[in-house]
Design an enzyme around this catalytic site. Structure first.
Site, short mmCIF file in Angstrom:
data_model
loop_
_atom_site.label_atom_id
_atom_site.label_comp_id
_atom_site.label_asym_id
_atom_site.label_seq_id
_atom_site.Cartn_x
_atom_site.Cartn_y
_atom_site.Cartn_z
N ALA A 69 0.78 -1.24 0.00
CA ALA A 69 0.00 0.00 0.00
C ALA A 69 0.82 1.29 0.00
O ALA A 69 0.30 2.34 -0.35
CB ALA A 69 -0.94 0.02 1.21
N ASP A 122 -1.02 -4.33 -5.58
CA ASP A 122 -0.24 -3.42 -6.44
C ASP A 122 1.22 -3.83 -6.22
O ASP A 122 1.94 -3.24 -5.42
CB ASP A 122 -0.49 -1.97 -5.97
CG ASP A 122 0.13 -0.94 -6.89
OD1 ASP A 122 0.51 -1.28 -8.02
OD2 ASP A 122 0.25 0.23 -6.46
N CYS A 140 3.14 -1.43 -12.25
CA CYS A 140 3.44 -0.32 -13.16
C CYS A 140 4.57 -0.77 -14.09
O CYS A 140 5.59 -0.10 -14.22
CB CYS A 140 3.79 0.96 -12.41
SG CYS A 140 5.14 0.80 -11.24
N PRO A 200 3.14 4.46 -0.79
CA PRO A 200 2.84 5.45 0.24
C PRO A 200 1.35 5.74 0.45
O PRO A 200 1.01 6.71 1.12
CB PRO A 200 3.55 6.70 -0.30
CG PRO A 200 3.49 6.56 -1.79
CD PRO A 200 3.58 5.08 -2.06
C1 LIG Z 1 4.11 -0.20 -6.41
S1 LIG Z 1 4.48 0.12 -4.76
C2 LIG Z 1 2.90 0.41 -4.09
C3 LIG Z 1 2.30 1.76 -4.40
C4 LIG Z 1 1.01 2.00 -3.63
N1 LIG Z 1 0.03 0.96 -3.87
C5 LIG Z 1 0.36 3.34 -3.96
O1 LIG Z 1 -0.55 3.40 -4.78
O2 LIG Z 1 0.78 4.35 -3.38
C6 LIG Z 1 4.83 -1.48 -4.17
C7 LIG Z 1 4.99 -1.57 -2.68
O3 LIG Z 1 5.08 -2.95 -2.33
C8 LIG Z 1 5.80 -3.03 -1.13
N2 LIG Z 1 6.15 -4.47 -0.95
C9 LIG Z 1 7.09 -5.19 -1.57
N3 LIG Z 1 7.05 -6.47 -1.17
C10 LIG Z 1 6.04 -6.56 -0.26
C11 LIG Z 1 5.50 -7.62 0.53
N4 LIG Z 1 6.00 -8.86 0.45
N5 LIG Z 1 4.47 -7.34 1.35
C12 LIG Z 1 3.96 -6.09 1.44
N6 LIG Z 1 4.44 -5.06 0.73
C13 LIG Z 1 5.46 -5.28 -0.12
C14 LIG Z 1 6.94 -2.08 -1.35
O4 LIG Z 1 7.52 -1.67 -0.13
C15 LIG Z 1 6.23 -0.92 -2.08
O5 LIG Z 1 5.86 0.07 -1.18
#
Ligand SMILES: C[S@@+](CC[C@H](N)C(=O)[O-])C[C@H]1O[C@@H](n2cnc3c(N)ncnc32)[C@H](O)[C@@H]1O
Length: 447
Positions: free
Chosen positions: A252, A323, A376, A254
């Protein structure tokens, strides 16, 4: 206020480009630039990295022996300026690049830099032709990236690469809980700015503006979010969820999509992220926008979403947004360093993480519930192929209409009538889509 000397901007830009060439991101490098220089330096660095295949090849052609990394980077920045040829007279660029050398601890290389840049000016056409003879030099993306795009999008790959090298517009999302889009547009017009609607809640600004200068920024009237990302919440909410429905936003931080969901519907929402620092930004986002805070109907958790036993309370979710972490190959217009930082093996490595998250989260979905999978990325290995493999192994997963791969510049990779109808329903017709980032969306329903 006096404009910063080009010499000082070139020095700082060379440091940033050298950092990227050494594998560090601009998110790390740019904050080290003094505030007064940062906007100009950022513009120079972005432009250099958008021409980074050509400028790297030119440095190799001009220098018999590889110069120290900071000097190679300085040459790249100066060459990018000379190739663009718009902002400064060529002799000014050469002179200021030579003057930047002492601050880069390379005063002895004055003659070398001067000779390289002057030779470029004398032999520009021939040198550019040679520098652009490879896919990397021509398209300003690594060769493996160009080849992967050609395989993934045989008809559209060149459009994608071209769009990647254009600056992206600044796009706002209006917070419906605070103000209508029409009212907000009127506020912008009062300030002398113009904007075009995009999607259900977006406005594409004609010119970028520092966020603090936006009307109602501190009061949470708007957020900055690309038009493609603004599709997530409407796609998930689709035909509507009952008030108070349980929704999980699994990756989620930021908090862009979390906030949009809460702007559109009253939900019991769990927002998770595995990165502790980024988790704090979810709270900040919700607070600025005046949305329900953590501890109310919203839970913000620092957790690995795939480690379900560590955080789940055992009650099924009506909807899930995944996401997933990805190469970010769809947003290189906004992050021109990304293409130079990724390695060919990253796509398969991230695809494994994406599949792991999908498999772990699917059992948490209530029967009839919907999961929106998003990245993305423009690579099929992180989008379509991940979802096809998952659906093949999971008989309870049914695909609902969704846009699939949206490409930067607004093309839809697999433009089915259902995908087009869905985009049109969310005011994302051909014209509106032109300024969008690359994204992938699949919507799955549990039988
Ligand atoms: C594409 S960004 C998310 C952007 C966010 N959904 C938004 O709209 O602002 C992907 C996120 O996944 C998190 N992430 C990566 N692996 C993860 C995991 N196993 N569990 C939870 N979060 C994870 C990262 O820290 C990053 O913040």
């Amino acid at each position: 206020m006096q404009a910063p000397a080009l010499r000082d901007q070139l020095t700082q830009a060379a440091r940033c480009v050298a950092a990227v060439r050494a594998g560090r991101s601009l998110a790390e490098a740019l904050p080290t630039v003094p505030d007064a220089l940062r906007p100009g330096v950022q513009a120079l660095v972005f432009d250099t990295l958008r021409q980074g295949g050509t400028t790297q090849a030119l440095v190799r052609l001009l220098a018999e022996h590889a110069p120290p990394p900071r000097v190679a980077a300085l040459l790249e920045v100066a060459l990018a300026l000379l190739v663009r040829g718009e902002a400064y007279a060529p002799y000014t660029v050469v002179d200021q690049a030579v003057q930047a050398l002492p601050a880069l601890r390379a005063p002895a290389l004055r003659g070398f830099v001067n000779a390289c840049l002057r030779r470029f000016l004398r032999e520009q056409a021939a040198l550019l032709e040679r520098a652009r003879a490879t896919p990397q030099g021509r398209w300003n993306h690594p060769t493996w990236w160009v080849q992967r795009l050609q395989a993934d999008h045989p008809l559209l790959w060149a459009d994608v690469l071209q769009a990647d090298n254009e600056p992206a517009p600044m796009v706002l999302r209006v917070n419906r809980r605070r103000i209508t889009r029409t009212q907000y547009l009127a506020q912008l017009v009062l300030q002398g700015w113009s904007a075009q609607p995009i999607g259900d809640d977006g406005l594409v600004l004609e010119d970028a503006v520092p966020v603090q200068q936006l009307p109602g920024w501190a009061a949470g009237w708007v957020s900055v979010q690309d038009g493609a990302a603004q599709l997530a919440a409407p796609l998930l909410l689709g035909a509507g969820l009952r008030p108070g429905a349980r929704v999980l936003d699994a990756c989620a931080a930021p908090g862009g999509k979390t906030a949009h969901l809460l702007e559109l519907a009253d939900l019991e929402l769990w927002a998770l992220d595995a990165d502790g620092q980024r988790v704090r930004r979810i709270d900040e986002t919700l607070q600025r926008l005046g949305l329900p805070a953590a501890g109310s109907t919203v839970r913000v958790l620092h957790a690995d979403a795939a480690d379900v036993r560590a955080w789940w309370d055992g009650r099924a979710f009506d909807a899930i947004v995944l996401d997933a972490p990805c190469t970010a190959s769809g947003i290189v217009r906004r992050h021109p360093d990304v293409r130079w930082l990724r390695r060919p093996g990253d796509v398969a490595r991230l695809a494994q993480q994406q599949a792991r998250l999908l498999r772990a989260l699917w059992p948490l979905l209530a029967p009839g519930g919907r999961l929106l999978y998003a990245t993305c990325s423009v690579f099929r290995g992180e989008g379509q192929q991940v979802v096809e493999a998952f659906v093949a192994e999971q008989p309870q997963a049914r695909r609902l209409p969704a846009p699939g791969h949206l490409l930067p510049g607004g093309r839809v990779a697999d433009a089915t009538p259902a995908a087009e109808a869905l985009l049109a329903a969310h005011a994302m017709g051909d014209n509106a889509r032109r300024g969008m980032d690359g994204f992938f969306y699949a919507l799955l329903q549990r039988a």
